[in-house]
Design a protein around this motif. Sequence first.
Motif, PDB file in Angstrom:
ATOM      1  N   ASN A  49       0.825  -1.214   0.000  1.00  0.00           N
ATOM      2  CA  ASN A  49       0.000   0.000   0.000  1.00  0.00           C
ATOM      3  C   ASN A  49       0.858   1.263   0.000  1.00  0.00           C
ATOM      4  OD1 ASN A  49      -2.545  -1.258  -0.057  1.00  0.00           O
ATOM      5  ND2 ASN A  49      -2.485  -1.586   2.134  1.00  0.00           N
ATOM      6  N   TYR A  50       1.991   1.223   0.687  1.00  0.00           N
ATOM      7  CA  TYR A  50       2.934   2.344   0.673  1.00  0.00           C
ATOM      8  C   TYR A  50       3.402   2.609  -0.764  1.00  0.00           C
ATOM      9  CZ  TYR A  50       7.406   4.756   0.965  1.00  0.00           C
ATOM     10  OH  TYR A  50       8.443   5.632   0.756  1.00  0.00           O
ATOM     11  N   ILE A  51       3.730   1.536  -1.490  1.00  0.00           N
ATOM     12  CA  ILE A  51       4.173   1.673  -2.884  1.00  0.00           C
ATOM     13  C   ILE A  51       3.065   2.315  -3.727  1.00  0.00           C
ATOM     14  CG2 ILE A  51       4.829   0.377  -4.980  1.00  0.00           C
ATOM     15  CD1 ILE A  51       7.116   0.744  -2.920  1.00  0.00           C
ATOM     16  N   ASP A  52       1.808   1.994  -3.441  1.00  0.00           N
ATOM     17  CA  ASP A  52       0.693   2.626  -4.155  1.00  0.00           C
ATOM     18  C   ASP A  52       0.672   4.135  -3.905  1.00  0.00           C
ATOM     19  OD1 ASP A  52      -0.063   0.124  -5.115  1.00  0.00           O
ATOM     20  OD2 ASP A  52      -1.668  -0.131  -3.638  1.00  0.00           O
ATOM     21  N   VAL A  53       0.947   4.547  -2.669  1.00  0.00           N
ATOM     22  CA  VAL A  53       1.021   5.978  -2.344  1.00  0.00           C
ATOM     23  C   VAL A  53       2.161   6.616  -3.128  1.00  0.00           C
ATOM     24  CG1 VAL A  53       1.382   7.706  -0.531  1.00  0.00           C
ATOM     25  CG2 VAL A  53       0.065   5.638  -0.019  1.00  0.00           C
ATOM     26  N   LYS A  54       3.320   5.957  -3.114  1.00  0.00           N
ATOM     27  CA  LYS A  54       4.491   6.478  -3.834  1.00  0.00           C
ATOM     28  C   LYS A  54       4.192   6.652  -5.318  1.00  0.00           C
ATOM     29  CE  LYS A  54       7.722   3.958  -5.566  1.00  0.00           C
ATOM     30  NZ  LYS A  54       8.586   3.934  -6.720  1.00  0.00           N
ATOM     31  N   GLU A  55       3.566   5.653  -5.920  1.00  0.00           N
ATOM     32  CA  GLU A  55       3.262   5.717  -7.353  1.00  0.00           C
ATOM     33  C   GLU A  55       2.240   6.819  -7.666  1.00  0.00           C
ATOM     34  OE1 GLU A  55       4.824   4.303  -9.918  1.00  0.00           O
ATOM     35  OE2 GLU A  55       6.198   3.420  -8.460  1.00  0.00           O
ATOM     36  N   ALA A  56       1.269   7.021  -6.777  1.00  0.00           N
ATOM     37  CA  ALA A  56       0.289   8.094  -6.976  1.00  0.00           C
ATOM     38  C   ALA A  56       0.979   9.460  -6.908  1.00  0.00           C
ATOM     39  CB  ALA A  56      -0.824   8.003  -5.937  1.00  0.00           C
ATOM     40  N   LEU A  57       1.916   9.608  -5.998  1.00  0.00           N
ATOM     41  CA  LEU A  57       2.650  10.874  -5.903  1.00  0.00           C
ATOM     42  C   LEU A  57       3.588  11.051  -7.095  1.00  0.00           C
ATOM     43  CD1 LEU A  57       3.380  10.989  -2.079  1.00  0.00           C
ATOM     44  CD2 LEU A  57       1.718  12.354  -3.373  1.00  0.00           C
TER      45      LEU A  57
END
Length: 169
Positions: A49-57
Amino acid sequence: MKKIITVLSIALLSTGAFAQHHDHNSSEKGEMQSKPMFKDQALGNAYSNYIDVKEALFASNVEDASKASAELDKSLAGVDNSEAARTAASKVQSAGDLKAQRKAFADLSLEMSKLIKGGKLSMGAVYMEFCPMANNSEGAYWLSNEKNIRNPFMGAKMPGCGMVKETIE
Protein backbone atom coordinates in the motif's frame (compact mmCIF):
# COMPACT_ATOMS: atom_id res chain seq x y z
CA MET A 1 49.69 -11.86 -38.32
CA LYS A 2 49.10 -8.57 -36.43
CA LYS A 3 45.93 -7.97 -38.46
CA ILE A 4 44.53 -11.40 -37.52
CA ILE A 5 45.26 -10.87 -33.81
CA THR A 6 43.72 -7.37 -33.94
CA VAL A 7 40.57 -8.62 -35.72
CA LEU A 8 40.19 -11.53 -33.28
CA SER A 9 40.73 -9.22 -30.29
CA ILE A 10 38.07 -6.79 -31.53
CA ALA A 11 35.67 -9.67 -32.18
CA LEU A 12 36.18 -11.08 -28.68
CA LEU A 13 35.79 -7.67 -27.02
CA SER A 14 32.61 -6.97 -28.99
CA THR A 15 31.10 -10.30 -27.99
CA GLY A 16 31.98 -9.70 -24.33
CA ALA A 17 30.52 -6.19 -24.39
CA PHE A 18 27.31 -7.48 -25.99
CA ALA A 19 27.00 -10.24 -23.38
CA GLN A 20 27.51 -7.76 -20.53
CA HIS A 21 24.98 -5.36 -22.04
CA HIS A 22 22.49 -8.18 -22.53
CA ASP A 23 22.95 -9.45 -18.96
CA HIS A 24 22.63 -5.93 -17.54
CA ASN A 25 19.34 -5.35 -19.35
CA SER A 26 18.03 -8.75 -18.30
CA SER A 27 18.77 -8.08 -14.65
CA GLU A 28 17.11 -4.66 -14.83
CA LYS A 29 13.93 -6.19 -16.24
CA GLY A 30 13.96 -8.91 -13.60
CA GLU A 31 14.58 -6.32 -10.93
CA MET A 32 11.53 -4.29 -11.93
CA GLN A 33 9.36 -7.40 -11.74
CA SER A 34 10.65 -8.71 -8.42
CA LYS A 35 8.54 -7.61 -5.53
CA PRO A 36 9.91 -8.05 -2.04
CA MET A 37 8.20 -10.63 0.14
CA PHE A 38 7.97 -10.32 3.92
CA LYS A 39 7.75 -13.00 6.58
CA ASP A 40 5.07 -10.84 8.27
CA GLN A 41 2.18 -10.73 5.78
CA ALA A 42 0.65 -7.65 7.45
CA LEU A 43 3.90 -5.74 6.92
CA GLY A 44 4.01 -6.95 3.31
CA ASN A 45 0.47 -5.68 2.72
CA ALA A 46 1.32 -2.33 4.32
CA TYR A 47 4.46 -2.02 2.20
CA SER A 48 2.45 -2.77 -0.95
CA ASN A 49 0.00 0.00 0.00
CA TYR A 50 2.93 2.34 0.67
CA ILE A 51 4.17 1.67 -2.88
CA ASP A 52 0.69 2.63 -4.15
CA VAL A 53 1.02 5.98 -2.34
CA LYS A 54 4.49 6.48 -3.83
CA GLU A 55 3.26 5.72 -7.35
CA ALA A 56 0.29 8.09 -6.98
CA LEU A 57 2.65 10.87 -5.90
CA PHE A 58 5.02 10.03 -8.76
CA ALA A 59 2.02 10.50 -11.08
CA SER A 60 1.12 13.74 -9.21
CA ASN A 61 -2.37 12.38 -8.51
CA VAL A 62 -3.70 13.93 -5.28
CA GLU A 63 -6.89 11.85 -5.17
CA ASP A 64 -5.15 8.50 -5.71
CA ALA A 65 -2.49 9.39 -3.13
CA SER A 66 -5.23 10.17 -0.61
CA LYS A 67 -7.05 6.89 -1.29
CA ALA A 68 -3.84 4.85 -1.19
CA SER A 69 -2.76 6.43 2.09
CA ALA A 70 -6.17 5.57 3.60
CA GLU A 71 -5.60 1.93 2.57
CA LEU A 72 -2.09 2.10 4.00
CA ASP A 73 -3.43 3.38 7.31
CA LYS A 74 -5.89 0.45 7.47
CA SER A 75 -3.23 -2.13 6.64
CA LEU A 76 -0.82 -0.68 9.22
CA ALA A 77 -3.37 -1.47 11.95
CA GLY A 78 -2.13 -5.08 11.82
CA VAL A 79 1.57 -4.17 12.08
CA ASP A 80 3.36 -3.94 15.45
CA ASN A 81 4.82 -0.54 16.41
CA SER A 82 3.16 1.22 13.48
CA GLU A 83 1.54 4.14 15.34
CA ALA A 84 3.94 6.78 13.95
CA ALA A 85 3.56 5.41 10.41
CA ARG A 86 -0.23 5.45 10.76
CA THR A 87 -0.11 9.09 11.89
CA ALA A 88 2.08 9.98 8.90
CA ALA A 89 -0.24 8.10 6.50
CA SER A 90 -3.19 10.06 7.91
CA LYS A 91 -1.34 13.31 7.20
CA VAL A 92 -0.82 12.31 3.57
CA GLN A 93 -4.50 11.41 3.32
CA SER A 94 -5.77 14.68 4.83
CA ALA A 95 -3.31 16.98 3.03
CA GLY A 96 -5.13 19.46 0.83
CA ASP A 97 -2.73 19.59 -2.09
CA LEU A 98 0.15 17.78 -3.76
CA LYS A 99 2.87 19.85 -2.09
CA ALA A 100 1.48 19.07 1.39
CA GLN A 101 1.08 15.37 0.49
CA ARG A 102 4.68 15.16 -0.64
CA LYS A 103 5.90 16.87 2.55
CA ALA A 104 3.90 14.39 4.67
CA PHE A 105 5.16 11.52 2.48
CA ALA A 106 8.74 12.33 3.54
CA ASP A 107 7.78 11.63 7.17
CA LEU A 108 5.79 8.56 6.16
CA SER A 109 8.80 7.17 4.27
CA LEU A 110 11.07 7.51 7.29
CA GLU A 111 8.53 5.75 9.51
CA MET A 112 7.99 2.98 6.96
CA SER A 113 11.74 2.49 6.62
CA LYS A 114 11.94 1.83 10.38
CA LEU A 115 9.23 -0.83 10.07
CA ILE A 116 10.83 -2.42 7.00
CA LYS A 117 14.28 -2.52 8.60
CA GLY A 118 12.77 -4.10 11.73
CA GLY A 119 10.82 -6.65 9.69
CA LYS A 120 12.16 -9.69 7.94
CA LEU A 121 12.27 -10.04 4.16
CA SER A 122 11.83 -13.59 2.92
CA MET A 123 12.63 -12.67 -0.68
CA GLY A 124 13.83 -9.69 -2.69
CA ALA A 125 15.09 -6.30 -1.59
CA VAL A 126 13.77 -2.85 -0.74
CA TYR A 127 15.74 0.15 -1.93
CA MET A 128 15.97 3.31 0.15
CA GLU A 129 16.28 6.16 -2.31
CA PHE A 130 17.07 9.83 -1.78
CA CYS A 131 16.50 13.08 -3.66
CA PRO A 132 18.54 16.05 -2.44
CA MET A 133 16.21 18.52 -4.19
CA ALA A 134 12.97 17.34 -2.58
CA ASN A 135 11.11 19.52 -0.07
CA ASN A 136 12.71 22.81 -1.13
CA SER A 137 16.19 21.25 -1.24
CA GLU A 138 15.93 19.81 2.28
CA GLY A 139 16.11 16.37 0.68
CA ALA A 140 13.89 13.36 1.30
CA TYR A 141 13.99 9.56 1.28
CA TRP A 142 11.51 7.02 -0.05
CA LEU A 143 11.32 3.23 -0.43
CA SER A 144 11.15 1.37 -3.72
CA ASN A 145 10.99 -2.14 -5.18
CA GLU A 146 13.54 -1.23 -7.84
CA LYS A 147 16.82 0.63 -8.29
CA ASN A 148 15.30 2.60 -11.15
CA ILE A 149 14.45 6.06 -9.76
CA ARG A 150 10.79 7.14 -9.94
CA ASN A 151 10.86 10.23 -7.75
CA PRO A 152 7.55 10.76 -5.90
CA PHE A 153 8.64 14.24 -4.76
CA MET A 154 9.40 15.70 -8.18
CA GLY A 155 6.95 13.80 -10.41
CA ALA A 156 7.13 14.66 -14.10
CA LYS A 157 9.27 17.71 -13.36
CA MET A 158 12.32 15.55 -12.53
CA PRO A 159 11.25 11.88 -12.49
CA GLY A 160 14.77 10.43 -12.36
CA CYS A 161 16.23 12.78 -9.74
CA GLY A 162 17.68 10.75 -6.90
CA MET A 163 19.90 7.83 -6.00
CA VAL A 164 19.80 4.56 -4.12
CA LYS A 165 21.26 5.17 -0.65
CA GLU A 166 20.67 1.76 0.94
CA THR A 167 19.55 -1.75 0.04
CA ILE A 168 17.47 -3.52 2.66
CA GLU A 169 17.61 -7.32 2.34
